[in-house]
Design a protein around this motif. Structure first.
Motif, mmCIF file in Angstrom:
data_model
loop_
_atom_site.group_PDB
_atom_site.id
_atom_site.type_symbol
_atom_site.label_atom_id
_atom_site.label_comp_id
_atom_site.label_asym_id
_atom_site.label_seq_id
_atom_site.Cartn_x
_atom_site.Cartn_y
_atom_site.Cartn_z
ATOM 1 N N SER A 1 -69.120 -4.259 -18.786
ATOM 2 C CA SER A 1 -68.134 -3.643 -17.889
ATOM 3 C C SER A 1 -68.773 -3.301 -16.536
ATOM 4 C CB SER A 1 -67.559 -2.372 -18.509
ATOM 5 O OG SER A 1 -68.523 -1.360 -18.500
ATOM 6 N N ILE A 2 -67.918 -3.252 -15.539
ATOM 7 C CA ILE A 2 -68.339 -2.808 -14.203
ATOM 8 C C ILE A 2 -67.335 -1.745 -13.758
ATOM 9 C CG2 ILE A 2 -68.739 -3.504 -11.808
ATOM 10 C CD1 ILE A 2 -69.124 -6.394 -12.918
ATOM 11 N N VAL A 3 -67.845 -0.632 -13.282
ATOM 12 C CA VAL A 3 -66.955 0.447 -12.824
ATOM 13 C C VAL A 3 -67.221 0.700 -11.351
ATOM 14 C CG1 VAL A 3 -66.246 2.844 -13.183
ATOM 15 C CG2 VAL A 3 -67.056 1.502 -15.108
ATOM 16 N N SER B 1 -65.790 3.295 -8.537
ATOM 17 C CA SER B 1 -64.870 4.417 -8.349
ATOM 18 C C SER B 1 -65.237 5.213 -7.104
ATOM 19 C CB SER B 1 -64.898 5.340 -9.567
ATOM 20 O OG SER B 1 -66.051 6.115 -9.572
ATOM 21 N N LYS C 1 -63.596 8.864 -5.378
ATOM 22 C CA LYS C 1 -62.604 9.942 -5.412
ATOM 23 C C LYS C 1 -61.472 9.646 -6.406
ATOM 24 C CE LYS C 1 -63.911 12.118 -1.220
ATOM 25 N NZ LYS C 1 -63.561 12.624 0.077
ATOM 26 N N ARG C 2 -60.297 9.357 -5.904
ATOM 27 C CA ARG C 2 -59.170 9.226 -6.834
ATOM 28 C C ARG C 2 -58.947 7.803 -7.336
ATOM 29 N NH1 ARG C 2 -56.012 13.511 -7.379
ATOM 30 N NH2 ARG C 2 -56.411 15.273 -6.019
ATOM 31 N N LYS D 1 -60.206 4.072 -8.912
ATOM 32 C CA LYS D 1 -61.222 3.497 -9.807
ATOM 33 C C LYS D 1 -60.787 2.099 -10.248
ATOM 34 C CE LYS D 1 -62.019 5.262 -14.036
ATOM 35 N NZ LYS D 1 -62.576 6.164 -15.044
ATOM 36 N N ASN E 1 -56.006 8.334 -9.834
ATOM 37 C CA ASN E 1 -55.783 9.683 -10.382
ATOM 38 C C ASN E 1 -54.889 10.513 -9.469
ATOM 39 O OD1 ASN E 1 -57.403 9.869 -12.847
ATOM 40 N ND2 ASN E 1 -59.060 9.308 -11.480
#
Lengths: 168, 195
Positions: free
Chosen positions: B154-156, B158, B160-161, B163, B195
């Motif tokens: 996996s690659i994330v 992100s 602040k709000r 992602k 988010n």
């Protein structure tokens, strides 16, 4: 009933109890069983007899060895090294087959990091509160707050307030 | 005025009771419900569907059938290495895959891992406890032609709000005799979470 046997076949190598065969037979004869013992023929070792046996056994062992080490086309002749290595640990290597190995990592997430920082601060404050409460109830004879020694303001080595000239 | 107060109190009471009570309802496993943006049943199902579609249509299958005069290949399941940032249980889609092998009758499957250990234990028990006619022998198992292994990455990204989470699920089929990789299937899932 008559049981015929060789001396060595009944009690192994020795002849334990066979000196008193009459005593041994007595209760058995009452039951109608009689043991007749033949003396075994003495075997004379002859080299001529052993040659074909030796030849046959060596042939069998060589052929079995040949079968075990028989290589199929293009097979690496050193394959036994690898086979022996992996045969020893096959059980541990395959025990967790068909399962998921969890080698997860922690990814950075803004909100998660913020929440973690908040929780850490809360935890620190709580620990501090508990530590303060614990210290207040703890009587340290070398740091007695009731008698104003050492840690007290007046005996603090880092201020010279007590020796200073006061205005009053 | 009294009536109004009573009605208001009733409404507040009803609202409180409603908001506090937990509601559970059955939903279809095929329905897509995303709550947190993490790996969920929809991702597992999509992976299984993609892999099932790919593995039996790939060339390795026809190649094997031709080489072995129509014999069915025998498969065994190996490890799936989860190297992602989340706890993902690969068994959910691996089982779907295995089920499809058995349903389609195109591929034979042999048991692996702890379950195989268990059945060997049972076979050992039969050697002393089962009748001779029903006792199963050791050394009669079917050897696998191919092993199925996999990895989840996996690659994330992100800030602040926002992602973006990217999952890549790979399954590999390897020839047991030659260690030749004959098939690699993949499923890529990207999610945008705000988010």
């Amino acid at each position: 009933m008559i049981i015929q046997t060789h001396q060595n076949n009944v009690f192994g190598h020795g002849s334990i109890g066979f000196n008193n065969i009459a005593l041994f037979n007595a209760p058995l004869t009452a039951l109608g069983i009689k043991i007749v013992i033949f003396k075994k023929k003495k075997y004379h070792y002859n080299m001529k007899n052993s040659i074909p046996i030796l030849f046959l056994s060596s042939c069998i062992s060589l052929s079995s060895l040949g079968q075990a080490r028989q290589l199929v086309a293009d097979q690496n002749p050193q394959y036994m090294q690898s086979q022996n290595k992996y045969m020893a640990m096959a059980d541990s290597l395959t025990a967790w087959h068909a399962t998921t190995l969890q080698n997860t990592y922690k990814a950075y997430d803004f909100f998660e990091a913020k929440a973690e920082r908040k929780a850490e601060r809360r935890d620190f404050r709580r620990t501090l509160r508990l530590e303060r409460a614990r210290r207040l109830n703890y009587f340290d004879p070398y740091n007695n707050q009731y008698y104003n020694n050492r840690n007290s303001f007046w005996y603090n080595p880092y201020n010279n307030f007590q020796y200073r000239r006061r205005w009053w | 005025m009294k009536k109004f107060t009573l009605l208001f109190a009733m409404a507040v009471l009803l609202f409180t009771i409603n908001s506090c009570s937990r509601k559970v309802s059955r939903v279809s496993p095929d329905e897509q419900i995303d709550i947190s943006g993490r790996w969920n049943n929809t991702d597992s199902r999509l992976t299984a569907e993609q892999m099932i579609g790919d593995i039996l249509k790939a060339n390795w299958f026809t190649n094997f059938m031709q080489a072995k005069q129509g014999q069915k290949p025998v498969l065994i399941c190996g490890f799936v290495d989860n190297k992602s940032h989340e706890h993902i249980e690969a068994e959910t889609f691996i089982k779907d895959l295995e089920q499809s092998f058995i349903k389609t009758q195109k591929v034979r499957l042999v048991q692996a891992g702890k379950k195989r250990e268990e059945l060997r234990g049972e076979r050992a028990d039969q050697q002393t406890n089962a009748s001779v006619s029903t006792m199963k022998k050791f050394g009669m198992e079917v050897g696998a032609d191919y092993i199925l292994q996999g990895s989840i990455n996996s690659i994330v990204d992100s800030h602040k709000r926002k992602k973006v989470v990217y999952y890549q699920i790979n399954l590999e089929l390897t020839d047991m005799q030659t260690s030749e990789v004959v098939w690699i299937g993949d499923k890529k899932i990207a999610k945008y979470v705000k988010n």
